[in-house]
Design a protein around this motif. Structure first.
Motif, PDB file in Angstrom:
ATOM      1  N   LEU A 189       1.332 -14.295  -4.605  1.00 57.99           N
ATOM      2  CA  LEU A 189       2.530 -14.618  -3.819  1.00 57.99           C
ATOM      3  C   LEU A 189       2.759 -16.121  -3.743  1.00 57.99           C
ATOM      4  O   LEU A 189       3.879 -16.575  -3.564  1.00 57.99           O
ATOM      5  N   ALA A 246       5.469  -9.211   0.616  1.00 59.12           N
ATOM      6  CA  ALA A 246       4.610  -9.405   1.785  1.00 59.12           C
ATOM      7  C   ALA A 246       3.741  -8.179   2.048  1.00 59.12           C
ATOM      8  O   ALA A 246       4.166  -7.041   1.854  1.00 59.12           O
ATOM      9  N   PHE A 247       2.518  -8.454   2.489  1.00 59.94           N
ATOM     10  CA  PHE A 247       1.596  -7.416   2.951  1.00 59.94           C
ATOM     11  C   PHE A 247       1.620  -7.398   4.478  1.00 59.94           C
ATOM     12  O   PHE A 247       1.686  -8.458   5.109  1.00 59.94           O
ATOM     13  N   ALA A 248       1.497  -6.217   5.039  1.00 59.57           N
ATOM     14  CA  ALA A 248       1.498  -6.146   6.504  1.00 59.57           C
ATOM     15  C   ALA A 248       0.504  -5.111   6.987  1.00 59.57           C
ATOM     16  O   ALA A 248       0.202  -4.147   6.287  1.00 59.57           O
ATOM     17  N   ARG A 308       3.486  -2.459   2.392  1.00 60.52           N
ATOM     18  CA  ARG A 308       3.945  -3.434   1.408  1.00 60.52           C
ATOM     19  C   ARG A 308       5.447  -3.564   1.537  1.00 60.52           C
ATOM     20  O   ARG A 308       6.165  -2.561   1.636  1.00 60.52           O
ATOM     21  N   THR A 310      -3.378 -13.860  -2.796  1.00 66.49           N
ATOM     22  CA  THR A 310      -3.169 -13.306  -1.456  1.00 66.49           C
ATOM     23  C   THR A 310      -3.700 -11.882  -1.466  1.00 66.49           C
ATOM     24  O   THR A 310      -3.398 -11.123  -2.390  1.00 66.49           O
ATOM     25  N   ILE A 340      -5.234  -8.372   1.031  1.00 69.13           N
ATOM     26  CA  ILE A 340      -5.564  -7.715   2.283  1.00 69.13           C
ATOM     27  C   ILE A 340      -6.378  -6.483   1.920  1.00 69.13           C
ATOM     28  O   ILE A 340      -6.021  -5.732   1.013  1.00 69.13           O
TER      29      ILE A 340
END
Lengths: 341, 341, 341, 341
Positions: free
Chosen positions: B205, C229-231, C224, B218, B220
């Motif tokens: 990212l 972005a990852f959340a 996603r 990046t 998770i």
């Protein structure tokens, strides 16, 4: 001296703070070497010295006469400071002394003069100048973001419960030993200005039974600076929550605050809410500041940096303390100029 | 060895972190002596060694053969860890290695076996265990105030802007070098439990231009522990606000959080509100943790305390990292048991 | 309607949250008038209505048929939402509904369609958008200071100890009633992007005795977004320290964090350190957010501002919740497109 | 009066704070009804009244004579307070007055006597007692966790830059309008004790050009309480960072601190570190405290609770302010007993 050699230090006074300082110098200061520990209580000197790989001495004259000693660190009772400092200076030894420089102004002047005459470093142990938060506060004063200081505050609260003995504590201890830190901090946070007037209030609130004897354990001192700023210094001998040391400087540009007794950045969330721990001792809360001030002393001895805070800073703080004592004695505002030498 | 003699250390790998560690050992660890700095880049070894009063060496074999060396600190690229650690163990040297223990599981097992066989200490550089906040968080887990952990979080964000070169960065760096810290932290905060399943997500990212080449900056990662707890590990190579390292453990008794990038307890109040500074480097934020882990290593070498985190801890974290890599490769949840050796 | 007249509201569902909302509308919203409280439990309706100067009704049809009612606030169990909302829209009443919009996607679509067809406002009770901290976090996203969001987190932990009855709690409650808030919060903090994939994990950690029956009290959901972005969304039914609602959005410009359970800015320093209190209930922690969302609803009814969050926002959050449920059922990552209607 | 009927309030004084208060009463206090707004500036009265559905009046006599008015809220300049309050009491109207009660002690006494004689409520607008943090601080004093107060602090700093006109500002404004809050706060945090001595210092540091005319914009006041506690009250007319209102009470059991200008719990992490916003106005920072004090007033009017802070509290704070003024005039410590009536 060339800067690659360690500065050889003899520490004089193997009490609580002396033990801390000797250990810090021996273990954490690669630029210095602890060569001797001096204390007339030979057992104390021997125990500490042996533990740290230094030699014990009963009499300071031995280290002052020793050409292998570059500097002394003074952690004796304050009453002994003047003689030690003056003799050390005469012997060409650099001096780091715990606060207060001395308890009498005339003696403080003598110390400064002796060091100047001998051309040795004289640094006073106002450790807060080396605590990261206070140093950072000073930087935002220096870089202009605080503007002209208008209102300042500094406080010292010793961790409670108070377990001292009022009968063995000199009456003016709160001014000469405790608030002396705050007087220096306030000068540090209002650089270039000096205190002109002092109004002090004090009482025995923790040990009211000792009030009759003149004991003072709680005090609040109002200061006026020559740039107009007002300041408050506050002290207590007993804070249940631990050692509390804070500073605040407010000016026409903004405010900086410093000081937190937090032991770490951990917070615990439980049935009673959120909580974090606090420091119980100066040697815990300010340990890194102590190491930093010794490092600065070594740099000064090596000629790499000026000695700060200087003997003159020690004199200035003592003048304020003396004015505060006079203010309490006479229940009135005292001008710094009134303080007798 | 008797505990009064300093442990004689040779550091192998004079790069950024090696220089930091060598300096910390030489200047701040009175229980150790830095005797040699090894690096095939002779200039780097010489500069660092000279500065710290140690001798430079180009080849680790020289220090492994030297009976005056008690232990080595490994700060080379991870690809060299296995050979160095195994050879050092065979030579009877204690080993402190920066994380990761190795990048391949089979090699990690070999390191652990070699140390066990030789009876030497093998400690892995999971520094957060020694950061005051994380250590305090573990204490409130140990004393029962958190209860049984149910939800955990650990994150690492490197200070930005990212200035690395994706082309020179191995693809799995984010798992093997960065998240490996978080995997250990999560195990540290959920003691007695082990990870059973891993589901990892990752992308480029920060440098989307390098995505095609497989670069990941990046990530998770979701972990499941055998006591039922869920955990999240999170990493980014670029946080504009500095180095960000945080942990959180929530259980049926309460929660502990740790980690703050604050540089000091100073806060500045100005026209834009209230602000405080953050750390820009691990060697700044975690300096005292690094010193503490070396002190613990010395104690372990002296037989005064167990080596923690152990080589086995290094293996466990690597297993999780390997499972995470497999999870990203196959876009599915991976059981720890699936990880090949 | 002209903006000077109060909006006449009937509230349907006199349970815990309905009582809170009815009181807030009657006492703190000068732009609205509570005219009726509807509940088939006539005693509950009567008690609440009488206390607030409104009339009680046993059947919602009475208020839907009443031309003196402008809008309804729906605080019934979610299973009744669809019928109420569709009927209300047909009757030309504006609708504010507590979350979730409905529990079934097809029904949610019907609600949105009915409101659109009738030209009435349909607003969903995602209260965190109106909490000052979350609203401020969104502002620093909107003003560009966060940059492009890369990593987000939202969590909800109900105050413990958990006193619910697993046998009376629908299996998917944690997704449909609790995490639905976090799904909306994550969309709110990553504006303009939508979730594409969901990987959910859940278990009965608080009440493991109810695991066999399929009860879920702890969950962590990975999302996603289409901007990369990852959340993470996280929920627990029992936090010993109170009601915990937090959000975090990290981007290439910086990070905003929001959420604190503090009850006030008071801190107590005592022998155990420093502590502050936390909120024990959503109606306490988020009271002002509830009032603010009703004020926004009234503005929308008056045509002064758009209804936000909209029915469409309710649908989007429900899609994510449904994907999370599917993910748990099938132990795999689920694309939003797979969610059946 | 029966408690179900709204208290009918006429507000007198449609200036900045009057407008805020009238709006708060009309919009956020369901137990009260704003029936009239009085101001000799008819335009101001009419605009405000019309906006809030009340009737405008040019003369307070109209509302004092109106049997449909139960109570008045006084937000006029302080010079008009005495006449209004005494007349209102004679007319049987309950009175809420903004601070200070009056500027002259004799007049304050008259107000208290008039209210007592008429049996009406007289409440003074010391809003901090109703701010959650200050109220919570008082609770930990009341529950014994602070122990006996020994050191207190209260400060008020108005948001800068200062845009007042020294020539139009009465000389003693900083004591009578600003520090009067702190004098009450200190009494509130040291319940059961009274101030015995005052030593005040003040100067024109923000507008030194107005010093010659006697203008004072910065002040620090030292107070002594009859339980031995020392206290400091501090004020400035200009804080660049916003409205700053803080309190601290330290005793032999612990310490409570209250006051934070934070606008929300959002924190932004960016290249310059971590920052959060501060309030720029009392009507923003203390809005909920204002609403709460009006709610308390209504309760007192209805006989459900005592009026706190009372007229006597207003007198006590004024005595301290008057002593502070005398102290500045005569540059000495002043006993409360010296204050003339």
């Amino acid at each position: 001296m060339t800067s690659r050699e360690p500065v050889r230090i003899a520490l004089v006074g193997a009490g609580r703070i002396g033990s801390h300082h000797a250990t810090a110098i021996a273990h954490e200061l690669h630029t210095a070497e602890l060569v001797a520990v001096v204390d007339p209580r030979v057992d104390a000197a021997t125990a500490l010295a042996t533990d740290l790989g230094a030699r014990p001495e009963a009499d300071a004259r031995a280290v002052l006469a020793d050409p292998e000693v570059d500097a002394i660190v003074v952690t004796t009772p304050a009453a002994l400071h003047r003689d030690l400092i003056v003799e050390a200076a005469k012997a060409g030894k650099h001096v780091f002394t715990e606060k207060p420089l001395t308890t009498e102004l005339a003696e403080a002047d003598e110390c400064v003069a002796a060091a100047a005459q001998a051309g040795v470093v004289l640094q006073v142990g106002f450790n807060r100048r080396f605590a990261p938060g206070f140093a950072a506060a000073r930087r935002v004063v220096d870089d202009g973001r605080v503007g002209t200081p208008q209102l300042l505050r500094s406080l010292t609260r010793d961790p409670g419960p108070y377990d001292g003995d009022p009968e063995r504590t000199p009456l003016w201890t709160i001014f000469l030993e405790t608030l002396i830190h705050d007087f220096d901090t306030l000068r540090f946070l209002n650089p270039g200005s000096e205190v002109t007037e002092v109004t002090a209030h004090a009482d025995a609130l923790i040990r009211p039974d000792a009030r009759q004897a003149g004991f003072l354990d709680t005090s609040i001192v109002h200061l006026r600076f020559d740039n107009g700023a007002f300041a408050t210094a506050e002290a207590s001998f007993s804070a249940t929550y631990g050692y509390d040391v804070r500073g605040e400087v407010f000016g026409d540009g903004g405010m900086a605050v410093a000081g937190s007794g937090r032991t770490s950045d951990m917070e615990y969330y439980g049935p009673d809410g959120v909580a974090y721990g606090t420091s119980r001792a100066d040697t815990d809360l300010l340990h890194s500041a102590y190491v930093a001030e010794f490092a600065a002393f070594v740099e000064a001895v090596r000629g790499e940096a000026p000695a700060i805070p200087t003997g003159e800073d020690g004199v200035k703080a003592l003048e304020i303390a003396r004015a505060a004592i006079l203010s309490v004695q006479q229940s009135r505002t005292v001008s710094l100029g009134e303080v007798a030498r």
